[in-house]
Each structure stands twice: as structure tokens, then as C-alpha cells.
Write an enzyme that holds these catalytic residues in place. Structure first.
Site, PDB file in Angstrom:
ATOM      1  N   GLU A  32       0.845  -1.205   0.000  1.00 48.29           N
ATOM      2  CA  GLU A  32       0.000   0.000   0.000  1.00 48.29           C
ATOM      3  C   GLU A  32       0.874   1.245   0.000  1.00 48.29           C
ATOM      4  O   GLU A  32       1.788   1.362   0.810  1.00 48.29           O
ATOM      5  CB  GLU A  32      -0.918   0.000   1.224  1.00 48.29           C
ATOM      6  CG  GLU A  32      -1.714   1.269   1.441  1.00 48.29           C
ATOM      7  CD  GLU A  32      -2.558   1.667   0.236  1.00 48.29           C
ATOM      8  OE1 GLU A  32      -2.440   2.836  -0.202  1.00 48.29           O
ATOM      9  OE2 GLU A  32      -3.333   0.820  -0.273  1.00 48.29           O
ATOM     10  N   LYS A  50     -20.162   8.999   5.748  1.00 48.93           N
ATOM     11  CA  LYS A  50     -21.279   8.595   6.606  1.00 48.93           C
ATOM     12  C   LYS A  50     -21.185   9.260   7.981  1.00 48.93           C
ATOM     13  O   LYS A  50     -22.207   9.584   8.589  1.00 48.93           O
ATOM     14  CB  LYS A  50     -21.319   7.068   6.768  1.00 48.93           C
ATOM     15  CG  LYS A  50     -21.460   6.300   5.468  1.00 48.93           C
ATOM     16  CD  LYS A  50     -22.561   6.830   4.584  1.00 48.93           C
ATOM     17  CE  LYS A  50     -22.380   6.474   3.124  1.00 48.93           C
ATOM     18  NZ  LYS A  50     -21.279   7.112   2.427  1.00 48.93           N
ATOM     19  N   LEU A 321     -18.165  -0.280  -5.889  1.00 46.45           N
ATOM     20  CA  LEU A 321     -18.695  -0.335  -4.532  1.00 46.45           C
ATOM     21  C   LEU A 321     -17.773  -1.169  -3.655  1.00 46.45           C
ATOM     22  O   LEU A 321     -17.263  -2.202  -4.090  1.00 46.45           O
ATOM     23  CB  LEU A 321     -20.097  -0.956  -4.541  1.00 46.45           C
ATOM     24  CG  LEU A 321     -21.168  -0.171  -5.317  1.00 46.45           C
ATOM     25  CD1 LEU A 321     -22.425  -1.010  -5.483  1.00 46.45           C
ATOM     26  CD2 LEU A 321     -21.487   1.137  -4.610  1.00 46.45           C
ATOM     27  N   HIS A 323     -18.369  -3.128  -1.094  1.00 45.12           N
ATOM     28  CA  HIS A 323     -18.796  -4.498  -0.792  1.00 45.12           C
ATOM     29  C   HIS A 323     -18.676  -5.410  -2.011  1.00 45.12           C
ATOM     30  O   HIS A 323     -18.465  -6.610  -1.857  1.00 45.12           O
ATOM     31  CB  HIS A 323     -20.218  -4.526  -0.222  1.00 45.12           C
ATOM     32  CG  HIS A 323     -21.210  -3.670  -0.939  1.00 45.12           C
ATOM     33  ND1 HIS A 323     -21.323  -2.330  -0.712  1.00 45.12           N
ATOM     34  CD2 HIS A 323     -22.139  -3.973  -1.871  1.00 45.12           C
ATOM     35  CE1 HIS A 323     -22.297  -1.831  -1.469  1.00 45.12           C
ATOM     36  NE2 HIS A 323     -22.800  -2.811  -2.193  1.00 45.12           N
ATOM     37  N   HIS A 446     -43.465  -6.348  14.720  1.00 35.41           N
ATOM     38  CA  HIS A 446     -44.303  -5.150  14.663  1.00 35.41           C
ATOM     39  C   HIS A 446     -44.129  -4.355  15.967  1.00 35.41           C
ATOM     40  O   HIS A 446     -44.133  -4.940  17.048  1.00 35.41           O
ATOM     41  CB  HIS A 446     -45.779  -5.546  14.518  1.00 35.41           C
ATOM     42  CG  HIS A 446     -46.702  -4.365  14.569  1.00 35.41           C
ATOM     43  ND1 HIS A 446     -46.863  -3.499  13.500  1.00 35.41           N
ATOM     44  CD2 HIS A 446     -47.496  -3.889  15.568  1.00 35.41           C
ATOM     45  CE1 HIS A 446     -47.740  -2.548  13.831  1.00 35.41           C
ATOM     46  NE2 HIS A 446     -48.133  -2.775  15.096  1.00 35.41           N
TER      47      HIS A 446
END
Length: 452
Positions: A32, A50, A321, A323, A446
Site C-alpha cells: 500500500e 457517513k 462499490l 462491498h 411489529h
């Protein structure tokens, strides 16, 4: 130094591939060029954006929404420096976590820029220009992508910026002009709008979030306009002039016979997409082929023209993307181990993290019509959902597309709160070739958003 597998690039595809290769018993190295691991996603992409999205949503809630809950906030102010610092802390925590995983899995981490010398040799140049060579039986190229740049809209890091600089602005722009109404433009445009900027988005297409189901993107456009974002669709940017205090962007309205128009702002963010990053990788010298887009050409087993050199992630075809890259990284490691590594591209979910979010998997209605597939469609709005009512977030709808004769689910599109989390159920359903009836007959607690 000799390795069984060497990965060039430590983004989501690269580091996940390295971990899986090590788990399968390969002596593994990862190269890297940046100081931190995680690639674009962790450092200047998915994660920091995010963090800013969540922070900006909290700010907007305190400013405009909490009062209806009986929560009164007085003397509200924005501490942008703390907001940006929080984002940085999240990034450093996660990149540090990847460092730990490399050590835990006994993966050799090499800092520097990798270049292919042959099918088995890699030259690594460090930041001081020192070079060394390693050999590897297998090589995986996972160098990712970088923001695409328009020739007449060159990034200067101050007035004309990419998404990278938009994550760390020192002050809220008075008027942010966003060139490109795709995922990145919509998300970061939303962030700075919530924090107080006027935001104008210029998009070449006649719709936003290109590639998404038209009904859903049209509804998202209506919602974002209500939130105060301004849009100029079907407009082609032709140039920009930078003066001392502003940038004047020129564009042509293609719906009005290419009528020339201008808009001025203090910051322009160009996000017209990304391009595969293979600069200085040595592909040309080895004759590794690329397509017109710049993507490395691979076969169904991710191999280039050299059977032991693989490529994954943003460097190859398919959606850019994180993922998707991760799944390809796992598949490549398993293929090298003689297993049946495979990626189902029909079930790669995509998400636009505006609020509400737009999450999709499978085919759109337009794609089914184009393919001539008979289908049925069901939609249901969040306005009728009890949990959405309790959250005061009722805009949007869920849309299920199923094959007419078999009822097999072909696509699911969700525009609504936490759609990014809800889409996982649809992905699993499609992986198991579920029918829409299978989903309908499955318990949903619910009250939850998933009932939609």
C-alpha cells in the site's frame, strides 16, 4: 522476499482478499502506497462521508425537528471543527483495526508503490525513492479508483474540489455548486445543505442517481427539492472561471436547445464519477489489457492475460462499490486455493445515503422492460407504517418486482428511513431465489420499518 500471494492495494478488496488468502494457508503480503490501510472507502470515501451525514442529520434535527418531540434546544450553534475531528477519529479507529487484522493473520504489510516487472516480480518504491523487489506466485491487483476530472474543471483543492476535500472543509460554503447528481454529489450536497450552505446540483442527465429505478429517483428528487436543494437537470457543464471570491460555472441547458447559462458560488465540487487507478502499475509494459473505461480486462475467474495475475474491485468492470470489491477479494482467494469462488452480481446492493435513503438490489423496471421479462410490481408507502410514523420519517416507499409466471423476486427498491439496513433482507431473498409470497409469509416484527 517470496510470497504465495501478494496484493497491490489495501482498500476493501485488497485487505479482505489478503485476510482470506492468509486464512487459506497462503504466505501473503499486501502493498500500500498510503500510510494508512483501507483505501478510498475508509480514508476519504464511505466511512468519513457517513460520519458527516450522521452529524449533519443530528444538527438539522436539533435545529428543525426536535421541537415536535418536546425537546427544546436554545442557542444552537455549529462547531464544525469538532464535527470534522469526530470524523477523523472514526477513520483512524477503523484503519487501525485493519492494521491489527494484518498482524493477527500474519500478513506482511509493505509500504510503498508497487509496480509489476514480470508475471512474478514486483518492484516497490518507498516514499524516499528507495526500491526493492519481491517475487510472488500469485499477484492480485486491487488499486481501486480516483475521482474523474473534467479538463476544464481542474481540481485546485480550494475553489474547485473533489469529494476528498469536501470531507474536510474549514467553513460551511455560502453556495456550494455540485457538478454531478450521482451518489457522491447527492450525499455530500445533503451534508453541506443541512449545515447551512445553499446547494445547487448540476446534472448532465435528466434524472438524479443514474442507474436507479426511475420511479424511485423521481420521488427522491421531489423529496430533496423539498429539503431545499436546487437542481439543474439535463445541463452540460462547459467551463468555470475562478475569481477572488467566487467561481462562475458555465453550462448549457440541453432541454432548451443548449441555451447557455451561468451560476456562481464560492466552492464547486466536481463529482462526475471515478476512474480505475492503474497509474505506474506497469500494466502497459506487460501488455495487460484495459478497456475504453480504463478497467483491467479479466475473465470469469478474475484473471488477466497472465493466469497468476488477478484484478478486482474498482479496477475491473462492474459497480465501484466497497462491498462488491470485498466479495471479489474473497472469491479470488478461494479460486487460488482451488475452491469455487463466485460473485453474484445481480445481488450487489447499492445505496444512496441521503435522508431518506435509497437502497436497491436486482433489476429496475426499466431493465425488465428492456429485457422483455414479464413482471408484476408491488409498492407500499412508509406513510402507512407505524414505526415510520413514530420516527416522524414517513416519506418514501418500498417497491418489489417479481417475475409474473413464477413470482421469483427480480428486484427490490426502497426509498425510506434506514433503507440501507432494510435492503439486506431483499438481498438474502434473491440469493435464495425467493418468491414475493415467501417474503410476505415471513414474520416481520411489529412495529418495524421492515414491515413495509
Amino acid at each position: 522476499m517470496e510470497f504465495d500471494v501478494t496484493i497491490i492495494g489495501a482498500g476493501p478488496g485488497g485487505y479482505v482478499c489478503a485476510i482470506r488468502a492468509a486464512q487459506l494457508g497462503f504466505k501473503t503480503a499486501i502493498i500500500e502506497k498510503e500510510k494508512t490501510l483501507g483505501g478510498t472507502c475508509l480514508n476519504v470515501g464511505c466511512i468519513p462521508s457517513k460520519a458527516l451525514l450522521d452529524s449533519s442529520e443530528h444538527y438539522l434535527a436539533a435545529k428543525e425537528e426536535l421541537a415536535q418531540h418536546g425537546v427544546v434546544v436554545e442557542k444552537l450553534s455549529l462547531d464544525l471543527k469538532t464535527l470534522i475531528a469526530r470524523k477523523g477519529k472514526i477513520v483512524s479507529d477503523l484503519t487501525g483495526g485493519i492494521d491489527y487484522l494484518m498482524k493477527k493473520n500474519k500478513i506482511e504489510r509493505i509500504n510503498g508503490k508497487g509496480k509489476l516487472l514480470s508475471a512474478n516480480e514486483i518492484e516497490i518504491a518507498d516514499n524516499q525513492g528507495q526500491k526493492r523487489k519481491i517475487t510472488s506466485k500469485n499477484i492480485v491487483l486491487a488499486t481501486g479508483s480516483i475521482p474523474a476530472e473534467l479538463p476544464f474543471l481542474k481540481f485546485d483543492g480550494k475553489n474547485i474540489i473533489s469529494s476528498t476535500e469536501a470531507l474536510s472543509l474549514e467553513k460551511v460554503p455560502k453556495h456550494l455548486i455540485v457538478v454531478g447528481g450521482g451518489v457522491i454529489g447527492l450525499e455530500l450536497g445533503s451534508v453541506w445543505k443541512r449545515l447551512g450552505a445553499k446547494v445547487t446540483i448540476i446534472e448532465h442527465s435528466d434524472k438524479i442517481a443514474a442507474g436507479s429505478d426511475t420511479q424511485m429517483s423521481t420521488k427522491l428528487l421531489q423529496i430533496l427539492k423539498k429539503q431545499g436543494l436546487e437542481f439543474r437537470l439535463a445541463c452540460k457543464v462547459t467551463g468555470a472561471k475562478v475569481t477572488k471570491n467566487e467561481v462562475v460555472v458555465s453550462f448549457e441547458n440541453t432541454k432548451e436547445s443548449n441555451k447557455p447559462e451561468e451560476v456562481s458560488g464560492d466552492v464547486v465540487m466536481a463529482c462526475i464519477g471515478r476512474r480505475p487507478y492503474s497509474d505506474g502499475l506497469g500494466l502497459e509494459e506487460l501488455g495487460v489489457e484495459k478497456d475504453k473505461r480504463g478497467s483491467v480486462i479479466i475473465n470469469d475467474h478474475f484473471q488477466t492475460k497472465y493466469p497468476n495475475i488477478y484484478a478486482i474491485g474498482d479496477l475491473v468492470r462492474g459497480p465501484m462499490l466497497a462491498h462488491k470489491a470485498e466479495e471479489e477479494g474473497v472469491a479470488v482467494a478461494e479460486i487460488m486455493a482451488g475452491q469455487a469462488g463466485h460473485v453474484n452480481y445481480l445481488t450487489v446492493p447499492s445505496v444512496v445515503y441521503t435522508w431518506p435513503e435509497l437502497a436497491s438490489v436486482g433489476y429496475t423496471e426499466e431493465q425488465l422492460k428492456e429485457k422483455g421479462i414479464d413482471y408484476k410490481v408491488g409498492t407500499f408507502p412508509f406513510t402507512a407504517n407505524g414505526r415510520a410514523k413514530a420516527m416522524a420519517s414517513t416519506e418514501g416507499l418500498c417497491k418489489v418486482l417479481a417475475e409474473k409466471s413464477t413470482d421469483k423476486v427480480l428486484g427490490v427498491h426502497i426509498l425510506g428511513p434506514r433503507a440501507s439496513d432494510m435492503i439486506a433482507e431483499a438481498v438474502i431473498a434473491m440469493e435464495f431465489s425467493a418468491s414475493s409470497e415467501d417474503i410476505a409469509r415471513t414474520f416481520h416484527a411489529h412495529p418495524t420499518l421492515s414491515e413495509v
